[in-house]
Design an enzyme around this catalytic site. Structure first.
Site, mmCIF file in Angstrom:
data_model
loop_
_atom_site.group_PDB
_atom_site.id
_atom_site.type_symbol
_atom_site.label_atom_id
_atom_site.label_comp_id
_atom_site.label_asym_id
_atom_site.label_seq_id
_atom_site.Cartn_x
_atom_site.Cartn_y
_atom_site.Cartn_z
ATOM 1 N N GLU A 87 39.958 16.105 -114.806
ATOM 2 C CA GLU A 87 39.457 15.915 -113.434
ATOM 3 C C GLU A 87 38.773 14.560 -113.244
ATOM 4 O OE1 GLU A 87 40.595 17.526 -111.266
ATOM 5 O OE2 GLU A 87 40.580 19.689 -111.564
ATOM 6 N N HIS A 105 31.398 19.724 -111.616
ATOM 7 C CA HIS A 105 32.555 20.438 -111.064
ATOM 8 C C HIS A 105 32.690 21.781 -111.783
ATOM 9 C CE1 HIS A 105 36.569 21.614 -110.023
ATOM 10 N NE2 HIS A 105 37.036 21.382 -111.241
ATOM 11 N N HIS A 107 34.421 26.122 -111.510
ATOM 12 C CA HIS A 107 35.286 27.120 -110.879
ATOM 13 C C HIS A 107 34.453 28.380 -110.639
ATOM 14 C CE1 HIS A 107 39.035 25.183 -113.024
ATOM 15 N NE2 HIS A 107 38.433 24.351 -112.175
ATOM 16 N N TYR A 126 20.138 28.309 -94.436
ATOM 17 C CA TYR A 126 19.736 26.920 -94.161
ATOM 18 C C TYR A 126 19.812 25.989 -95.372
ATOM 19 C CZ TYR A 126 15.164 27.931 -96.247
ATOM 20 O OH TYR A 126 14.166 28.259 -97.107
ATOM 21 N N HIS A 167 40.327 26.458 -105.881
ATOM 22 C CA HIS A 167 40.023 25.726 -107.108
ATOM 23 C C HIS A 167 38.557 25.877 -107.542
ATOM 24 C CE1 HIS A 167 40.595 21.690 -109.463
ATOM 25 N NE2 HIS A 167 39.734 22.481 -110.052
ATOM 26 N N TYR A 222 10.039 15.588 -93.056
ATOM 27 C CA TYR A 222 9.409 15.506 -91.740
ATOM 28 C C TYR A 222 8.662 16.794 -91.408
ATOM 29 C CZ TYR A 222 12.259 11.398 -91.050
ATOM 30 O OH TYR A 222 12.824 10.180 -91.182
HETATM 31 ZN ZN LIG Z 1 38.806 22.289 -111.938
#
Ligand SMILES: [Zn+2]
Length: 238
Positions: A87, A105, A107, A126, A167, A222
């Protein structure tokens, strides 16, 4: 070589060693926390112009300090001999286009399930504000391809994380801890939405964009003010 350049290289090597240890720890944590099964995810961290990245197909509990794997921003291997994650194009695309210093990354199961159902994660909570706004789903493309990296960049525009259709997830941050936390929050939000939306006969209430904008303002600091400088309504409400 001058003494100064020698010092500079030694300093960079020390930084890489530290960053690699943190990367391995983060990768192992992703398995321990159930966000990654086996070697299905990958993690990277940027040190100067070098990107340290988990190698392809090596279980994280077997990674040692000697396995440090690094590429430059063009993807050329500059450290180690193990093959970098497949990847890599997604990781490099993030570093080339943002100020990110770390990318995670996975899965993760709930996030991956949601990626098959919708084009955007419904505004169920939120904490979407922590990812820069409503989380998009990047259109499907084969793993490891430049096409997937391009699709991901479109979904990441103005965000620090997105889903990848059928994915998984990708998030980035200023540190490994921040990128990791964003993945954990994203997976958690997907789990909340799946849980709430699977109650028969009931449909979850969703937040409006205005409500999310208020949360974003508070998260950026803020919200610590008890009233606006112009004498407008107090923003300290929960
Ligand atoms: Zn992957």
């Amino acid at each position: 070589m001058t003494e100064q350049r020698g010092d500079g290289r030694r300093h960079a090597a020390e930084e890489e060693t530290r960053a690699w240890a943190e990367l391995v720890e983060t990768a192992r944590r992703s398995v321990a926390d159930g966000l990654v099964v086996g070697t299905s995810g990958n993690v990277s961290v940027r040190v100067g112009e070098t990107v340290l990245v988990t190698p392809s197909g090596v279980p994280y509990d077997r990674l040692t300090p000697d396995d440090v794997t690094g590429v430059d921003l063009a993807g050329r291997q500059v450290l180690g001999s193990l093959v970098p994650t497949s990847e890599l194009p997604m990781h490099l695309a993030v570093y080339r286009t943002t100020a990110a210093r770390a990318v995670v990354h996975t899965h993760a199961v709930h996030a991956t399930a949601v990626s098959t159902l919708v084009d955007d994660l419904p505004l169920i909570h939120y904490m979407a504000a922590a990812l820069g706004g409503p989380v998009r789903v990047a259109g499907y493309a084969t793993y490891g391809t430049d096409r997937l990296a391009e699709s991901m960049l479109r979904a990441l525009d103005g965000r620090t994380g997105c889903l990848l259709q059928n994915h998984g997830t990708i998030t980035h941050g200023a540190t490994l801890a921040q990128a990791y936390d964003r993945t954990a929050q994203l997976e958690w939000m997907c789990r909340v939405w799946l849980t709430a939306s699977s109650v028969p006969g009931l449909t979850p209430h969703l937040l409006t964009h205005e409500q999310l904008a208020e949360a974003t303002e508070r998260l950026s600091g803020y919200g610590q003010q008890t009233s606006s400088p112009s004498g407008g309504p107090p923003s300290g409400r929960v």
